[in-house]
Design a protein around this motif. Structure first.
Motif, PDB file in Angstrom:
ATOM      1  N   UNK A 379       0.870  -1.183   0.000  1.00 17.89           N
ATOM      2  CA  UNK A 379       0.000   0.000   0.000  1.00 17.89           C
ATOM      3  C   UNK A 379       0.909   1.236   0.000  1.00 17.89           C
ATOM      4  N   UNK A 380       0.428   2.384  -0.537  1.00 17.03           N
ATOM      5  CA  UNK A 380       1.295   3.572  -0.624  1.00 17.03           C
ATOM      6  C   UNK A 380       1.837   4.032   0.733  1.00 17.03           C
ATOM      7  N   UNK A 381       1.065   3.800   1.814  1.00 18.88           N
ATOM      8  CA  UNK A 381       1.526   4.300   3.118  1.00 18.88           C
ATOM      9  C   UNK A 381       2.396   3.285   3.881  1.00 18.88           C
ATOM     10  N   UNK A 382       2.807   2.195   3.220  1.00 17.97           N
ATOM     11  CA  UNK A 382       3.617   1.158   3.895  1.00 17.97           C
ATOM     12  C   UNK A 382       5.001   1.709   4.258  1.00 17.97           C
ATOM     13  N   UNK A 383       5.353   1.568   5.547  1.00 20.59           N
ATOM     14  CA  UNK A 383       6.622   2.120   6.041  1.00 20.59           C
ATOM     15  C   UNK A 383       7.750   1.082   6.058  1.00 20.59           C
ATOM     16  N   UNK A 384       7.379  -0.188   5.889  1.00 18.36           N
ATOM     17  CA  UNK A 384       8.385  -1.251   6.056  1.00 18.36           C
ATOM     18  C   UNK A 384       9.174  -1.545   4.796  1.00 18.36           C
ATOM     19  N   UNK A 385       9.751  -2.749   4.728  1.00 16.57           N
ATOM     20  CA  UNK A 385      10.594  -3.133   3.588  1.00 16.57           C
ATOM     21  C   UNK A 385       9.737  -3.344   2.347  1.00 16.57           C
ATOM     22  N   UNK A 386      10.271  -2.959   1.204  1.00 15.70           N
ATOM     23  CA  UNK A 386       9.530  -3.132  -0.049  1.00 15.70           C
ATOM     24  C   UNK A 386      10.461  -3.627  -1.158  1.00 15.70           C
ATOM     25  N   UNK A 387       9.855  -4.240  -2.180  1.00 15.94           N
ATOM     26  CA  UNK A 387      10.647  -4.788  -3.299  1.00 15.94           C
ATOM     27  C   UNK A 387      11.042  -6.225  -3.007  1.00 15.94           C
ATOM     28  N   UNK A 388      12.112  -6.662  -3.664  1.00 14.88           N
ATOM     29  CA  UNK A 388      12.605  -8.017  -3.409  1.00 14.88           C
ATOM     30  C   UNK A 388      13.661  -7.975  -2.314  1.00 14.88           C
ATOM     31  N   UNK A 389      13.835  -9.113  -1.625  1.00 20.37           N
ATOM     32  CA  UNK A 389      14.892  -9.186  -0.608  1.00 20.37           C
ATOM     33  C   UNK A 389      16.237  -9.058  -1.334  1.00 20.37           C
ATOM     34  N   UNK A 390      17.078  -8.146  -0.857  1.00 17.86           N
ATOM     35  CA  UNK A 390      18.354  -7.918  -1.550  1.00 17.86           C
ATOM     36  C   UNK A 390      19.501  -7.852  -0.537  1.00 17.86           C
ATOM     37  N   UNK A 391      20.699  -7.609  -1.044  1.00 24.74           N
ATOM     38  CA  UNK A 391      21.886  -7.650  -0.179  1.00 24.74           C
ATOM     39  C   UNK A 391      21.796  -6.586   0.927  1.00 24.74           C
ATOM     40  N   UNK A 392      21.322  -5.391   0.571  1.00 24.60           N
ATOM     41  CA  UNK A 392      21.264  -4.309   1.562  1.00 24.60           C
ATOM     42  C   UNK A 392      20.285  -4.677   2.679  1.00 24.60           C
ATOM     43  N   UNK A 393      19.175  -5.288   2.289  1.00 15.69           N
ATOM     44  CA  UNK A 393      18.182  -5.690   3.290  1.00 15.69           C
ATOM     45  C   UNK A 393      18.772  -6.748   4.226  1.00 15.69           C
ATOM     46  N   UNK A 394      19.486  -7.705   3.637  1.00 11.25           N
ATOM     47  CA  UNK A 394      20.096  -8.753   4.473  1.00 11.25           C
ATOM     48  C   UNK A 394      21.091  -8.122   5.444  1.00 11.25           C
ATOM     49  N   UNK A 395      21.879  -7.156   4.941  1.00 12.70           N
ATOM     50  CA  UNK A 395      22.853  -6.463   5.809  1.00 12.70           C
ATOM     51  C   UNK A 395      22.154  -5.881   7.031  1.00 12.70           C
ATOM     52  N   UNK A 396      20.920  -5.363   6.829  1.00 16.39           N
ATOM     53  CA  UNK A 396      20.202  -4.718   7.935  1.00 16.39           C
ATOM     54  C   UNK A 396      19.743  -5.735   8.991  1.00 16.39           C
ATOM     55  N   UNK A 397      19.495  -6.965   8.571  1.00 13.67           N
ATOM     56  CA  UNK A 397      18.856  -7.887   9.515  1.00 13.67           C
ATOM     57  C   UNK A 397      19.704  -9.078   9.940  1.00 13.67           C
ATOM     58  N   UNK A 398      20.741  -9.439   9.171  1.00 15.20           N
ATOM     59  CA  UNK A 398      21.480 -10.647   9.537  1.00 15.20           C
ATOM     60  C   UNK A 398      22.140 -10.450  10.904  1.00 15.20           C
TER      61      UNK A 398
END
Ligand SMILES: Cc1cc2nc3c(=O)[nH]c(=O)nc-3n(C[C@H](O)[C@H](O)[C@H](O)COP(=O)(O)OP(=O)(O)OC[C@H]3O[C@@H](n4cnc5c(N)ncnc54)[C@H](O)[C@@H]3O)c2cc1C
Length: 441
Positions: A379-398
Motif C-alpha cells: 500500500x502507498x503508506x507502507x513504512x516497512x521493507x519493499x521490493x525483493x529481498x536484496x543484499x542491503x536488506x540482508x545487511x540490515x537484519x542478519x
C-alpha cells in the motif's frame, strides 16, 4: 551413525552401483581379440549409462534412509542431472565405439537385429523422457499426465536396455556380467513394485481423516488430519509428507506437503498442512474435503529441519507459501520452550497474500521472534521493507556472529537461487544455508 557419515556411505554405494556392471565386465573380460581402445571405451560408456539409468528410480523412490542425509529436493535434482548424464553416455556409446560404421539407419528401431532394435528403442525413449522432463513447464504439460508417462517410459527404457545388452552377447556372454546386468534392472523393477504396490497397501491400512479444513486467506487452506486406528508418526519441524486423496491410496493422487503444525505431538496425534491453490488438486479437491473424509499420509520425509542444524539462532526467509515449514518450526520452538532468537523475513506481494499473520504476531510475543514483512507491491503508506529481498536488506537484519546462526530459505525458485547466493556472498558458510524447493519436478 552421523548424517555426514551416512551421506558418504550412501554416495559410496551409489558410485559402486554406477560402476558395478563395468567393473564386473572388465574383471570377467570374455573377449580375447584386441578390438581397439575406442570400441572398448564406447562399451564402457554403455555400461555406465546402463547402471545410471537403473539407479535413477532409487533416487526418487522415497527410500527414507537414503533421502535423510541429502534431502528430497537435492535427490530430485541429482536424479535430473544423472538422467541427463545417462543420455550423454548413451549418445557417446555408439559414437565412440563405431564412429566410422555409424549410419542413421542404426537408429531406426524397425531395422536390424534384436540388439540394434532394442538399443535404438532405448535411445529414442530416453531422449523423449529427458526432453519431456526439461520442457514440461514450457509445454504446460499437466503434472499427473507427465508423471504417468515418465514412469511408463522409464520401465520401457529399462527393459529395452536389458534386451540390448543381452542380445549383443559379447561381455554378457559370461554369467557374472549377465547376472549383474539383470540384477540392475530387476532392482529397478522391484523398487517400482514396492513404491507403487506394497507401500500403498501399507498406507491403505493406516488411514487418516480430516478433522477440520480452514480458509487461511491468501488462497490457502489449512487441513488438520488425525490418524484413524493408529498413532500416526513423529516428525521433525520443517519436514514434509505425501498426502493422498481419493478413494484409496492405490488409485489416488499424491502430493508432497510440508507439515505446518508443531512437531510436539498434539493429544490426538493430528497433523496440519497448509495448501495454496495452484492447480486442479489444490484448487478443487482440497476445499471439498469435509471433516471425516479419509486421506492417507506417507511421511515424514526431508532434511529441511531445525533439529539437524544446531545454531545459536535462526534466520528464516520465506517467499509466499514457503512459510509453511517455518510455521511448524516456530510453533515447535514455542512448545519446546526454545528461547533462541529467530528472525523471519516473509516476502509476499502485499498483506492480502500473507498467511498466518495473526498467529505469527502472537508467536512474536511468546518466543524470541522478530518479524520482517517484505512487500513487493505494498500500500502507498507502507513504512516497512519493499521490493525483493536484496543484499542491503540482508545487511540490515542478519544477526552477528553470522556463522553461529542457521539459515533456512523456502519460496519461489528464482527467489531461493538469489537468496542462497546473497547469503553465501554475505559470508554465511554453505553448510549453514538450508533450502526446500517446492517445485522440485
Ligand atoms: C517438499 C515439498 C513441500 C511442499 N509443501 C507445500 C506446502 O506446504 N504448501 C503448498 O501449498 N504447496 C507445497 N508444495 C507444493 C505442492 O506439492 C504443489 O503445489 C501441489 O502438488 C500442486 O498440485 P496441483 O495439482 O494443485 O497443481 P498443479 O498445477 O498440477 O501443479 C503445480 C506444480 O506442482 C508440482 N506438483 C504437482 N503435483 C505434484 C506431485 N504429485 N508431486 C510433486 N510435485 C507436484 C509440479 O511442479 C506442478 O507443475 C510442496 C512441494 C514439495 C516438493
Amino acid at each position: 551413525m552421523g548424517l555426514l557419515f551416512r551421506g558418504i556411505v550412501w554416495f559410496g554405494l551409489y558410485v559402486a552401483f554406477a560402476l558395478a556392471p563395468l567393473t564386473v565386465a572388465m574383471l570377467a573380460d570374455p573377449i580375447v581379440a584386441d578390438r581397439g581402445f575406442a570400441l572398448e571405451l564406447g562399451v564402457a560408456f554403455g555400461f555406465i549409462a546402463y547402471a545410471l539409468i537403473s539407479a535413477e528410480f532409487a533416487l526418487v523412490s522415497r527410500l527414507r534412509a537414503a533421502s535423510e542425509p541429502f534431502g528430497t529436493d537435492s535427490l530430485m535434482q541429482f536424479h535430473r542431472y544423472m538422467g541427463i548424464a545417462a543420455l550423454v553416455f548413451v549418445c557417446a556409446h555408439p559414437l565412440a565405439a563405431v564412429p566410422e560404421r555409424l549410419e542413421l539407419a542404426d537408429f531406426n528401431p524397425l531395422q536390424g537385429g534384436l540388439a540394434a532394435r532394442a538399443g535404438a528403442i532405448a535411445f529414442w525413449l530416453l531422449l523423449l523422457l529427458v526432453a519431456a522432463s526439461l520442457l514440461r513447464g514450457r509445454l504446460r504439460f499437466a503434472y499427473e499426465g507427465w508423471q504417468l508417462m515418465h514412469r511408463l517410459l522409464a520401465v520401457l527404457i529399462a527393459l529395452a536396455m536389458l534386451g540390448h545388452v543381452l542380445a549383443v552377447d559379447r561381455y554378457t556372454s559370461v554369467l557374472p556380467v549377465r547376472v549383474v546386468t539383470v540384477v540392475c534392472v530387476a532392482g529397478f523393477l522391484l523398487l517400482l513394485l514396492d513404491y507403487r504396490g506394497l507401500r500403498l497397501l501399507v498406507l491403505a491400512r493406516r488411514p487418516w481423516e480430516i478433522a477440520w479444513n480452514r480458509d487461511e486467506g491468501g488462497d490457502t487452506r489449512t487441513l488438520s488430519v488425525r490418524p484413524v486406528g493408529h498413532r500416526g508418526f513423529e516428525f521433525a519441524p520443517g519436514q514434509f509428507a505425501w498426502i493422498a486423496t481419493g478413494r484409496s491410496p492405490l488409485t489416488s493422487e499424491q502430493h508432497p506437503m510440508s507439515i505446518s503444525s508443531s512437531a510436539e505431538r498434539l493429544p490426538d496425534n493430528s497433523l496440519e498442512f497448509s495448501i495454496k491453490a495452484f492447480g486442479d488438486w489444490s484448487r478443487e479437491t482440497i476445499p471439498a474435503l469435509l471433516p471425516g473424509t479419509r486421506v492417507w499420509i506417507d511421511g515424514p520425509f526431508g532434511a529441511f529441519t531445525l533439529d539437524r542444524a544446531p545454531g545459536q539462532g535462526f534466520v528464516l526467509i520465506a517467499g509466499g507459501i514457503g512459510v509453511t515449514p517455518f510455521r511448524s518450526m516456530l510453533l515447535t520452538m514455542r512448545d519446546r520452550g526454545d528461547r533462541r532468537p529467530v528472525i523471519l523475513l516473509y516476502a509476499a506481494r502485499d498483506w492480502s497474500r500473507v498467511v498466518f499473520r495473526t498467529e505469527l504476531e502472537a508467536l512474536a510475543r511468546e518466543i524470541d521472534l522478530r518479524l520482517v514483512w517484505v512487500f513487493e507491491e505494498p500500500e502507498p503508506d507502507w513504512q516497512g521493507e519493499r521490493g525483493y529481498i536484496n543484499a542491503a536488506m540482508l545487511e540490515r537484519y542478519l544477526p552477528a556472529p553470522r556463522d553461529h546462526h542457521q539459515y533456512f530459505v523456502c519460496g519461489p525458485i528464482a527467489m531461493m537461487d538469489e537468496i542462497e547466493e546473497l547469503l553465501a556472498r554475505a559470508g554465511i558458510p554453505r553448510g549453514h544455508i538450508h533450502s526446500e524447493r517446492f517445485n522440485v519436478v
